[in-house]
Design a protein around this motif. Structure first.
Motif, short mmCIF file in Angstrom:
data_model
loop_
_atom_site.label_atom_id
_atom_site.label_comp_id
_atom_site.label_asym_id
_atom_site.label_seq_id
_atom_site.Cartn_x
_atom_site.Cartn_y
_atom_site.Cartn_z
N VAL A 135 -2.23 10.35 5.80
CA VAL A 135 -2.49 8.90 6.65
C VAL A 135 -1.55 9.14 7.77
O VAL A 135 -2.24 8.81 8.81
CB VAL A 135 -2.14 7.75 5.76
N THR A 136 -0.62 9.57 7.92
CA THR A 136 0.49 9.57 8.80
C THR A 136 -0.26 10.70 9.86
O THR A 136 -0.21 10.55 11.22
CB THR A 136 1.96 10.18 8.50
N SER A 174 3.10 10.53 -1.93
CA SER A 174 3.67 11.07 -0.58
C SER A 174 2.68 11.77 -0.03
O SER A 174 2.62 11.84 1.18
CB SER A 174 5.28 11.69 -0.84
N GLN A 175 1.77 12.52 -0.78
CA GLN A 175 0.98 13.28 -0.10
C GLN A 175 -0.18 12.56 0.47
O GLN A 175 -0.65 12.83 1.66
CB GLN A 175 0.13 14.31 -1.24
N LEU A 193 0.70 -1.11 0.10
CA LEU A 193 -0.12 -0.07 -0.10
C LEU A 193 1.08 1.30 -0.14
O LEU A 193 0.45 2.12 -0.56
CB LEU A 193 -1.05 -0.01 1.13
N ARG A 194 1.93 1.34 0.91
CA ARG A 194 2.64 2.16 0.69
C ARG A 194 3.39 2.43 -0.71
O ARG A 194 3.71 3.88 -0.98
CB ARG A 194 3.84 2.29 1.66
#
Length: 131
Positions: A109-110, A103-104, A97-98
């Motif tokens: 999510v982070t 990156s956005q 999934l990563r």
């Protein structure tokens, strides 16, 4: 598509110089540059709206997942009972999934993980050498 409608826009001198230089660098008229810029802003606004809606859904899903994880910690399955470590399929799914997300999206999510009070997963970078 034939463009028939006109719109007059007033710009200050510095805006006009910046937009004219950017249009010239692209080799297009300033009107085309401004039209493309407006269209790009519209697309970005639509994407942000979509992302916000997904984050709301994800927040609800995250609440459900957090509850499931809490239940799992109370009554661990045979598979995770031995070590408490994530299973190979969990790690594989996470890494796939990563790799698929931009990156956005990972940053959003982070931020949501941190909002939930959890510690986000971070892939360690290469070791640094001290001198």
């Amino acid at each position: 598509m034939k463009l028939e409608n006109w719109v007059r826009v007033r710009l200050n001198e510095s805006q006009m110089l910046v937009y004219a230089a950017e249009a010239e660098a692209r080799g297009i008229p300033i009107s085309t540059y401004l039209r493309d810029r407006l269209a790009s802003a519209d697309l970005m606004r639509e994407e942000l709206t979509s992302i916000r809606a997904a984050m709301i859904d994800m927040g609800e899903t995250m609440d459900e997942l957090r509850d499931q994880v809490a239940e799992r910690l109370v009554a661990p399955t045979q598979e995770t009972q031995d070590t408490g470590e994530p299973t190979a399929i969990e790690i594989e799914t996470l890494l796939l999934l990563r790799a698929l997300s931009g990156s956005q999206n990972r940053q959003m999510v982070t931020a949501e993980i941190e909002r939930q009070g959890l510690k986000p997963f971070r892939i360690p970078g290469p070791p640094t050498r001290s001198r």
